[in-house]
Scaffold this motif. Structure first.
Motif, PDB file in Angstrom:
ATOM      1  N   SER A  94      -8.252  -3.738  -0.508  1.00  0.00           N
ATOM      2  CA  SER A  94      -7.711  -4.900  -0.878  1.00  0.00           C
ATOM      3  C   SER A  94      -6.212  -5.276  -0.085  1.00  0.00           C
ATOM      4  O   SER A  94      -5.704  -4.181   0.486  1.00  0.00           O
ATOM      5  CB  SER A  94      -7.218  -5.007  -2.415  1.00  0.00           C
ATOM      6  OG  SER A  94      -5.887  -4.110  -2.579  1.00  0.00           O
ATOM      7  N   ASP A  95      -5.862  -6.174  -0.339  1.00  0.00           N
ATOM      8  CA  ASP A  95      -4.256  -6.700   0.346  1.00  0.00           C
ATOM      9  C   ASP A  95      -3.188  -5.956  -0.301  1.00  0.00           C
ATOM     10  O   ASP A  95      -2.096  -5.718   0.547  1.00  0.00           O
ATOM     11  CB  ASP A  95      -4.273  -8.396   0.161  1.00  0.00           C
ATOM     12  CG  ASP A  95      -5.092  -8.939   1.264  1.00  0.00           C
ATOM     13  OD1 ASP A  95      -5.801  -8.418   2.224  1.00  0.00           O
ATOM     14  OD2 ASP A  95      -5.354 -10.321   1.214  1.00  0.00           O
ATOM     15  N   ASP A  96      -3.446  -5.423  -1.573  1.00  0.00           N
ATOM     16  CA  ASP A  96      -2.563  -4.491  -2.140  1.00  0.00           C
ATOM     17  C   ASP A  96      -2.234  -3.477  -1.235  1.00  0.00           C
ATOM     18  O   ASP A  96      -1.177  -2.634  -1.147  1.00  0.00           O
ATOM     19  CB  ASP A  96      -2.903  -3.970  -3.460  1.00  0.00           C
ATOM     20  CG  ASP A  96      -3.038  -5.085  -4.285  1.00  0.00           C
ATOM     21  OD1 ASP A  96      -2.291  -6.156  -4.300  1.00  0.00           O
ATOM     22  OD2 ASP A  96      -3.895  -4.808  -5.438  1.00  0.00           O
ATOM     23  N   ALA A  97      -3.249  -2.864  -0.337  1.00  0.00           N
ATOM     24  CA  ALA A  97      -2.894  -1.893   0.723  1.00  0.00           C
ATOM     25  C   ALA A  97      -2.774  -2.290   2.067  1.00  0.00           C
ATOM     26  O   ALA A  97      -3.221  -1.673   2.829  1.00  0.00           O
ATOM     27  CB  ALA A  97      -4.291  -0.916   0.617  1.00  0.00           C
ATOM     28  N   SER A  98      -2.224  -3.670   2.280  1.00  0.00           N
ATOM     29  CA  SER A  98      -2.233  -4.082   3.548  1.00  0.00           C
ATOM     30  C   SER A  98      -1.482  -3.428   4.774  1.00  0.00           C
ATOM     31  O   SER A  98      -1.452  -3.462   5.781  1.00  0.00           O
ATOM     32  CB  SER A  98      -1.563  -5.551   3.601  1.00  0.00           C
ATOM     33  OG  SER A  98      -0.497  -5.760   3.106  1.00  0.00           O
ATOM     34  N   PHE A  99      -0.243  -2.520   4.160  1.00  0.00           N
ATOM     35  CA  PHE A  99       0.573  -1.802   4.990  1.00  0.00           C
ATOM     36  C   PHE A  99       0.010  -0.253   5.051  1.00  0.00           C
ATOM     37  O   PHE A  99       0.749   0.688   5.405  1.00  0.00           O
ATOM     38  CB  PHE A  99       2.034  -1.704   4.497  1.00  0.00           C
ATOM     39  CG  PHE A  99       2.816  -1.416   5.943  1.00  0.00           C
ATOM     40  CD1 PHE A  99       2.860  -2.285   7.060  1.00  0.00           C
ATOM     41  CD2 PHE A  99       3.927  -0.601   5.396  1.00  0.00           C
ATOM     42  CE1 PHE A  99       3.807  -2.058   7.899  1.00  0.00           C
ATOM     43  CE2 PHE A  99       4.839  -0.337   6.511  1.00  0.00           C
ATOM     44  CZ  PHE A  99       4.771  -1.110   7.690  1.00  0.00           C
ATOM     45  N   ILE A 100      -1.457  -0.267   4.565  1.00  0.00           N
ATOM     46  CA  ILE A 100      -1.664   1.453   4.655  1.00  0.00           C
ATOM     47  C   ILE A 100      -3.064   1.424   5.462  1.00  0.00           C
ATOM     48  O   ILE A 100      -3.897   0.841   5.483  1.00  0.00           O
ATOM     49  CB  ILE A 100      -2.276   1.604   3.028  1.00  0.00           C
ATOM     50  CG1 ILE A 100      -0.935   1.669   2.225  1.00  0.00           C
ATOM     51  CG2 ILE A 100      -2.908   3.145   2.983  1.00  0.00           C
ATOM     52  CD1 ILE A 100      -1.459   1.917   0.752  1.00  0.00           C
ATOM     53  N   THR A 101      -2.827   2.315   6.632  1.00  0.00           N
ATOM     54  CA  THR A 101      -3.946   2.777   7.238  1.00  0.00           C
ATOM     55  C   THR A 101      -3.963   3.941   7.826  1.00  0.00           C
ATOM     56  O   THR A 101      -2.825   4.508   8.183  1.00  0.00           O
ATOM     57  CB  THR A 101      -4.122   1.659   8.565  1.00  0.00           C
ATOM     58  OG1 THR A 101      -5.598   1.579   9.042  1.00  0.00           O
ATOM     59  CG2 THR A 101      -3.089   1.752   9.731  1.00  0.00           C
ATOM     60  N   GLY A 102      -5.129   4.813   8.302  1.00  0.00           N
ATOM     61  CA  GLY A 102      -5.253   5.960   8.679  1.00  0.00           C
ATOM     62  C   GLY A 102      -4.842   7.111   7.677  1.00  0.00           C
ATOM     63  O   GLY A 102      -4.567   8.256   8.069  1.00  0.00           O
TER      64      GLY A 102
END
Ligand SMILES: NC(=O)c1ccc[n+]([C@@H]2O[C@H](COP(=O)([O-])OP(=O)(O)OC[C@H]3O[C@@H](n4cnc5c(N)ncnc54)[C@H](O)[C@@H]3O)[C@@H](O)[C@H]2O)c1
Length: 275
Positions: free
Chosen positions: A235-243
């Motif tokens: 979701s966009d709630d995790a838009s700054f989360i990757t890797g």
């Protein structure tokens, strides 16, 4: 309704973690396309979903099937979310005995399938302006003793692949993360055995009992527990989360059993008995 207007692909969506996640994404507004080798289970879920979930027969050992699954989602209006989740226990042979063929098959089922899921989803997401990919790893990626060697090695590969893909695909606004389940009560364990119906139901009861006592949080882990984390990452709630990954294991990996189970003797409780 975090996924209104979004289209998601879920592999292994006919059962367990994939099924729970397909339902969760659909409940939050997504159109979901599940890919699985279990045609009866996949179609039954689709039929019961009131057209929110579609099924396409997909064997993740076949590159062409994975490509066709992603393409079908794109053709239906665009691909936003992929959950690369299909899997099974793989070979249980120890490293000193496993055949090259069994090693390759387990890696293909659990690691190559995820790589190809990303491979075929990425260009479709890139042309759409971005997307979110979540891959299923396992606590067995983090230490020994949770699962057989070939399975655990593949799941560790999924964690590193997640980071590499996140780095490669950030320029296309595609986020890539993993979920790391602990002991989750699904059909994966009994599928590894060839049991009749009566023995399967006995095994299910044993698994539920063992799962309730396998970690500090004293209840069995469920597909819904994993689905909640996947939905967050997608979701966009995790838009700054990757890797990265989310561990959903009820605390299973926080430390040795005596640290959280008062019934287990610790070094000091043993030494104290000498006093
Ligand atoms: N259950 C656990 O404790 C646990 C823990 C860590 C990780 N996992 C992982 O979670 C994922 C889902 O497993 P689950 O526990 O929900 O098991 P499950 O057996 O309930 O579901 C797995 C699904 O994958 C499908 N599948 C198997 N091989 C396939 C193939 N070649 N192509 C397409 N579909 C295929 C099965 O038909 C089934 O519907 C797997 O990757 C598994 O390794 C499970």
């Amino acid at each position: 309704m975090r996924f209104s207007g979004k289209r998601a692909v879920v592999t292994g969506g006919a059962s367990g973690i994939g099924r729970a996640t397909a339902l969760r994404l659909a409940d939050e507004g997504a159109s979901v396309l599940i890919g699985d080798i279990d045609e009866a289970g996949g179609q039954a879920l689709a039929d019961a979903s009131g057209s929110r979930i579609q099924f396409q027969r997909t064997d993740v050992l076949q590159a062409g099937d994975i490509e066709a699954l992603m393409q079908a989602a794109d053709d239906a209006g665009g691909l936003d979310i992929v959950f690369n989740n299909a899997g099974a226990g793989g070979s249980r042979d120890p490293i000193g005995e496993i055949s090259p063929e069994d090693w390759d098959r387990t890696q293909a089922l659990l690691l190559r399938s995820v790589a190809l899921g990303i491979r075929y989803a990425a260009p479709l997401m890139a042309k759409r302006g971005g997307g979110a990919i979540v891959n299923t790893s396992s606590v067995s990626a983090l230490g020994t003793g949770y699962a057989p060697t070939a399975y655990s090695t593949a799941k560790a590969g999924v964690l590193h692949l997640t980071k590499q893909a996140a780095a490669d695909l950030a320029r296309h606004a595609i986020r890539v993360n993993a979920v790391v389940p602990g002991f989750i009560v699904t059909n994966i364990f009994t599928r590894m055995l060839d049991l009749d119906a009566a023995k399967t139901s006995k095994a299910d009861a044993m698994i539920a009992h063992i799962a309730a006592d396998a970690q500090p949080i004293r209840r069995p882990g469920t597909g819904d527990d994993i689905a909640a984390a996947v939905a967050f990452l997608a979701s966009d709630d995790a838009s700054f989360i990757t890797g990265t990954h989310i561990l959903v294991d009820g605390g299973m990996t926080i430390g040795t059993r005596p640290s959280w189970d008062p019934a287990q003797p610790s070094l000091f409780s043993i030494l104290d008995s000498l006093k």
